[in-house]
Design a protein around this motif. Sequence first.
Motif, short mmCIF file in Angstrom:
data_model
loop_
_atom_site.label_atom_id
_atom_site.label_comp_id
_atom_site.label_asym_id
_atom_site.label_seq_id
_atom_site.Cartn_x
_atom_site.Cartn_y
_atom_site.Cartn_z
N ARG A 228 15.74 -15.20 -6.75
CA ARG A 228 16.42 -16.02 -7.73
C ARG A 228 17.81 -15.48 -8.08
O ARG A 228 18.69 -16.23 -8.47
CB ARG A 228 15.56 -16.07 -8.98
CG ARG A 228 15.98 -17.09 -9.94
CD ARG A 228 14.98 -17.25 -11.02
NE ARG A 228 15.67 -17.98 -12.08
CZ ARG A 228 15.09 -18.67 -12.99
NH1 ARG A 228 13.79 -18.73 -13.04
NH2 ARG A 228 15.78 -19.31 -13.89
N TYR A 229 18.00 -14.18 -7.93
CA TYR A 229 19.26 -13.54 -8.29
C TYR A 229 19.82 -12.77 -7.10
O TYR A 229 19.07 -12.36 -6.21
CB TYR A 229 19.05 -12.59 -9.48
CG TYR A 229 18.45 -13.27 -10.68
CD1 TYR A 229 19.18 -14.20 -11.41
CD2 TYR A 229 17.14 -13.01 -11.06
CE1 TYR A 229 18.62 -14.84 -12.50
CE2 TYR A 229 16.57 -13.66 -12.16
CZ TYR A 229 17.32 -14.57 -12.87
OH TYR A 229 16.77 -15.21 -13.94
N ARG B 203 20.08 -22.88 -5.95
CA ARG B 203 19.76 -21.85 -6.94
C ARG B 203 20.87 -21.71 -7.99
O ARG B 203 20.66 -21.10 -9.02
CB ARG B 203 19.51 -20.52 -6.26
CG ARG B 203 18.36 -20.59 -5.30
CD ARG B 203 17.95 -19.24 -4.84
NE ARG B 203 17.08 -19.32 -3.70
CZ ARG B 203 15.84 -19.79 -3.70
NH1 ARG B 203 15.32 -20.26 -4.79
NH2 ARG B 203 15.12 -19.82 -2.60
#
Length: 87
Positions: free
Chosen positions: A52-53, A86
């Motif tokens: 996600r990051y 995302r």
Amino acid sequence: HHGEATLTFPQTVVLRYTLQEPGRADTAAVDYARWFGARQRLLNTALGDGRRYLVGNRFTIADISVAYALYLGTTLKIDGQVLSSRY
């Protein structure tokens, strides 16, 4: 090593030769817009493993700086269709 500087450098060329000095270096603007697209694909590859990051398991300045470059690409209309979902 593929941070916002890698994304924003081609944007500066596009910005200069499409908005500030149109007609002076149209080919350069198109070429650098393509280069920006290639950098976006690198970003998508980095996030392709489902994370996600960009760094670790938390939101960091890396996410902020890259998100700004993606926003600028959208503003300049050079974001194409390769933006990660995302961001």
